[in-house]
Scaffold this motif. Structure first.
Motif, mmCIF file in Angstrom:
data_model
loop_
_atom_site.group_PDB
_atom_site.id
_atom_site.type_symbol
_atom_site.label_atom_id
_atom_site.label_comp_id
_atom_site.label_asym_id
_atom_site.label_seq_id
_atom_site.Cartn_x
_atom_site.Cartn_y
_atom_site.Cartn_z
ATOM 1 N N TYR A 73 -25.800 16.171 53.730
ATOM 2 C CA TYR A 73 -27.037 16.920 53.517
ATOM 3 C C TYR A 73 -26.736 18.036 52.526
ATOM 4 C CZ TYR A 73 -31.180 19.674 53.817
ATOM 5 O OH TYR A 73 -32.308 20.358 53.458
ATOM 6 N N CYS A 88 -33.898 24.480 55.080
ATOM 7 C CA CYS A 88 -32.646 23.739 55.283
ATOM 8 C C CYS A 88 -32.012 24.099 56.627
ATOM 9 C CB CYS A 88 -31.665 24.042 54.144
ATOM 10 S SG CYS A 88 -32.114 23.279 52.567
ATOM 11 N N LEU A 95 -29.817 18.204 62.534
ATOM 12 C CA LEU A 95 -28.623 17.434 62.201
ATOM 13 C C LEU A 95 -27.468 17.704 63.153
ATOM 14 C CD1 LEU A 95 -28.550 17.868 58.305
ATOM 15 C CD2 LEU A 95 -29.441 15.928 59.615
ATOM 16 N N CYS A 111 -22.568 18.883 55.784
ATOM 17 C CA CYS A 111 -23.438 19.591 54.856
ATOM 18 C C CYS A 111 -22.602 20.073 53.678
ATOM 19 C CB CYS A 111 -24.111 20.783 55.532
ATOM 20 S SG CYS A 111 -25.468 20.318 56.646
ATOM 21 N N LEU A 187 -30.410 14.456 50.507
ATOM 22 C CA LEU A 187 -29.536 13.696 51.400
ATOM 23 C C LEU A 187 -28.943 12.562 50.587
ATOM 24 C CD1 LEU A 187 -28.687 13.337 54.486
ATOM 25 C CD2 LEU A 187 -30.433 11.533 54.530
ATOM 26 N N LEU A 208 -36.828 13.654 53.281
ATOM 27 C CA LEU A 208 -35.983 14.356 54.250
ATOM 28 C C LEU A 208 -36.665 14.526 55.607
ATOM 29 C CD1 LEU A 208 -34.668 17.191 51.894
ATOM 30 C CD2 LEU A 208 -33.505 15.065 52.507
#
Length: 244
Positions: A73, A88, A95, A111, A187, A208
């Motif tokens: 990500y 985010c 996530l 990430c 992503l 996303l």
């Protein structure tokens, strides 16, 4: 609450059955698109990207952590930011608890951001996340995938009427509008086979939304997302709700 049609249980059940037919069509269509994603051609990653991690500098291949698949990500946290993008951050909330389940299916989730690694790890601690976070600041990793922009590329946007939401997000990350929109979310997916790393998928924007679980839930509430025409964005970091 706005005015809305009121009916009997029988009317509800009849309308719900009609809607269910459409929902099942959408589910089957989603399955078909997932199959087509898996059939995309794999592109060998030839560039020697290097990342700063908690355990030193690593190449892309080492980020798989021994697994054959990697999801990255691209978290908007640029070098001038003092905190991660609130949107985010909301995605990272989804996530983080899923990383352990993905590992069970041979997938490593991380990430990546362009800010220095120390800044990223400090913010991760504040947010209470545990996923691996790497800094790509010294490489073209984000740029090559279309998740970093130059001032020249952004000039038409900057010279126009900047949406209030963008200014809000810039302030929330401790930078100006240019500093904020230089970064982009995304992503990307990778496979490692016979020592070669392949890029297999890339998405951004509404692509996303599977990682924004709250939208799927809001879509099933009476009022929905309630974002049309909003001058300020409702999302906050999870430790900021209720603050004035």
């Amino acid at each position: 609450m706005p005015e809305h049609k009121v009916g009997t249980q029988e009317e509800f059940e009849a309308a719900r059955q009609e809607l269910l037919v459409e929902e099942k069509k959408l589910t089957r269509r989603g399955d078909e698109l997932a199959r087509k994603r898996r059939e995309l051609p794999w592109v060998p990653v030839d560039k020697d990207y290097r990342f700063e991690t908690e355990k030193g500098t690593k190449p892309l291949a080492d980020l798989f952590d021994g697994r054959s698949q990697l999801l990255v990500y691209h978290f908007m946290f640029g070098p001038p930011y003092t905190a991660g993008c609130p949107v985010c951050s909301s995605i990272a909330d989804t996530l983080d608890p899923n990383a352990i389940h993905l590992k069970a299916r041979d997938v490593t989730l991380i990430c990546s951001s362009r800010a220095p690694i120390d800044k990223l790890l400090a913010y991760r601690q504040r947010m209470g996340w545990t996923f691996d976070w790497v800094s790509s600041g010294s490489s073209d990793f984000h740029r090559d995938l279309g998740f970093m922009y130059t001032e020249e590329e952004l000039r038409p946007f900057l010279e126009g009427e900047v949406p209030p939401i963008v200014s809000q997000m810039a302030t929330a990350t401790g930078t100006d509008v240019l500093g904020y929109v230089t970064e982009g979310p995304g992503l990307s997916a990778y496979a490692r086979s016979d020592g070669t790393v392949y890029r297999t998928y890339v998405t951004t924007a509404r692509g996303l939304e599977p990682a924004m679980a709250y939208y799927g839930l809001l879509d099933r509430t009476p009022l929905g997302r309630q974002e049309d025409g909003a001058q300020t964005f409702w999302l906050r970091r999870h430790d900021e709700y209720g603050k004035t």
